[in-house]
Scaffold this active site. Structure first.
Site, PDB file in Angstrom:
ATOM      1  N   ASP A 140      41.785  44.013  34.959  1.00 54.72           N
ATOM      2  CA  ASP A 140      42.481  45.166  35.525  1.00 54.72           C
ATOM      3  C   ASP A 140      42.983  44.799  36.921  1.00 54.72           C
ATOM      4  OD1 ASP A 140      43.115  47.959  34.991  1.00 54.72           O
ATOM      5  OD2 ASP A 140      41.755  48.479  36.621  1.00 54.72           O
ATOM      6  N   HIS A 263      31.603  35.909  34.149  1.00 54.71           N
ATOM      7  CA  HIS A 263      32.621  36.333  35.128  1.00 54.71           C
ATOM      8  C   HIS A 263      32.178  35.951  36.550  1.00 54.71           C
ATOM      9  CE1 HIS A 263      35.331  39.069  37.321  1.00 54.71           C
ATOM     10  NE2 HIS A 263      36.059  39.057  36.223  1.00 54.71           N
ATOM     11  N   ARG A 271      24.730  33.604  37.108  1.00 53.89           N
ATOM     12  CA  ARG A 271      24.187  33.378  35.759  1.00 53.89           C
ATOM     13  C   ARG A 271      25.015  32.372  34.972  1.00 53.89           C
ATOM     14  NH1 ARG A 271      23.970  39.181  35.495  1.00 53.89           N
ATOM     15  NH2 ARG A 271      25.433  39.131  33.728  1.00 53.89           N
TER      16      ARG A 271
END
Length: 299
Positions: A140, A263, A271
């Protein structure tokens, strides 16, 4: 006897008929001559007044403006790179896309929408579609003032880089020799080298994340990804996070390279994004395909 003749007796009736005929013929000849004169003279008169002489640059600009006007009328899409337009023009006539354009137009009348209209398709203007080497998928656009400008993860100068981009810079610093933080968040330098920075949704209402979700942009950007997958080869797709990985699920793995990681958001970067070395891996894959690597430092 001559004195008995009137003056009229010196002219025979034949002479009168000949004169009348001659006069009529002469009149017709005059009319015909006039018609020929007008027809003959009219063409040179037009060619002798060609109007102002335009320079090649002016003629090119006029042609370009006419073409842009025709394209805008035919598709309702402005600011679209020519090579991308040719590849994606079939989408412009589909009902979903027309509805999407109408929706965004109405939104702009009532709200502040990012990015500005002329920058929504900035990603098509940076390089030709056939020159795309790397694809980074976002979700987005940024919804703050002066941030979004048509390239995912990128922001206009002098806006500070958002957190996800800062994490990308951290990974680059450890992955690419000589990379240092550029001091801004404008990724245009990558885009011009063939890095497609594509959001799934291309517009957003100010301060309302995901406000233009499920309005049709996802269908359009799916078509973009499919066009790249079908028509190119050896493209490196960086799919960060579950959303990007789902969007890239249909990419042809036999023709292209897929790099997956979490991400770069602060919520997930620790992570598995840090240490993924996607930037150096992308260059290795490009060089294996005989393509020039991306200069990630050129920002």
């Amino acid at each position: 006897m001559i004195g008995q003749k009137t003056i009229n007796s010196f002219f025979s009736p034949v002479s009168k008929k000949r004169t009348s005929k001659d006069l009529s013929a002469t009149a017709e000849e005059a009319k015909e001559a006039k018609r020929k004169f007008v027809a003959t003279e009219s063409e040179p008169a037009l060619s002798s007044s060609p109007g102002p002489v335009l320079s090649p640059e002016q003629l090119e600009r006029i042609a370009r403006n006419k073409k842009a006007a025709l394209e805008k009328r035919s598709s309702g899409v402005s600011g679209f790179g020519e090579s991308w337009r040719k590849s994606l023009s079939a989408e412009f006539g589909k009902p979903y896309f027309k509805q999407l354009m109408a929706f965004v137009s109405e939104e702009r009348k009532r709200h502040t929408i990012y990015p500005p209209a002329e920058e929504v398709f900035a990603w098509t203007q940076m390089c030709a579609i056939e020159d795309v080497k790397v694809v980074i998928l976002g979700q987005d656009p940024y919804h703050g003032p002066n941030q979004a400008h048509g390239l995912c993860f990128s922001v206009k100068r002098p806006v500070p880089p958002p957190p996800s981009l800062e994490n990308m810079y951290k990974e680059l610093t450890s992955d690419i020799d000589g990379f240092t933080h550029p001091g801004h968040g404008d990724l245009t330098g990558w885009a011009k080298q063939g890095v497609l920075l594509l959001n799934a949704v291309l517009t957003v209402r100010a301060h309302q994340a995901n406000s233009h979700k499920d309005k049709g942009w996802e269908t359009f950007t799916d078509a973009v990804v499919q066009s790249l997958s079908k028509n190119l080869s050896g493209v490196v797709f960086m799919l960060w996070g579950s959303y990007a990985q789902k969007k890239g699920a249909a990419i042809d793995r036999k023709l292209h390279h897929i790099l997956k990681a979490v991400h770069p958001s602060p919520l997930s970067a620790h992570r598995g994004f840090f240490g993924c070395k996607h930037f150096s891996k992308a260059n290795e894959l490009l060089m294996e395909s005989g393509k020039l690597p991306i200069d990630w430092k050129a920002l």
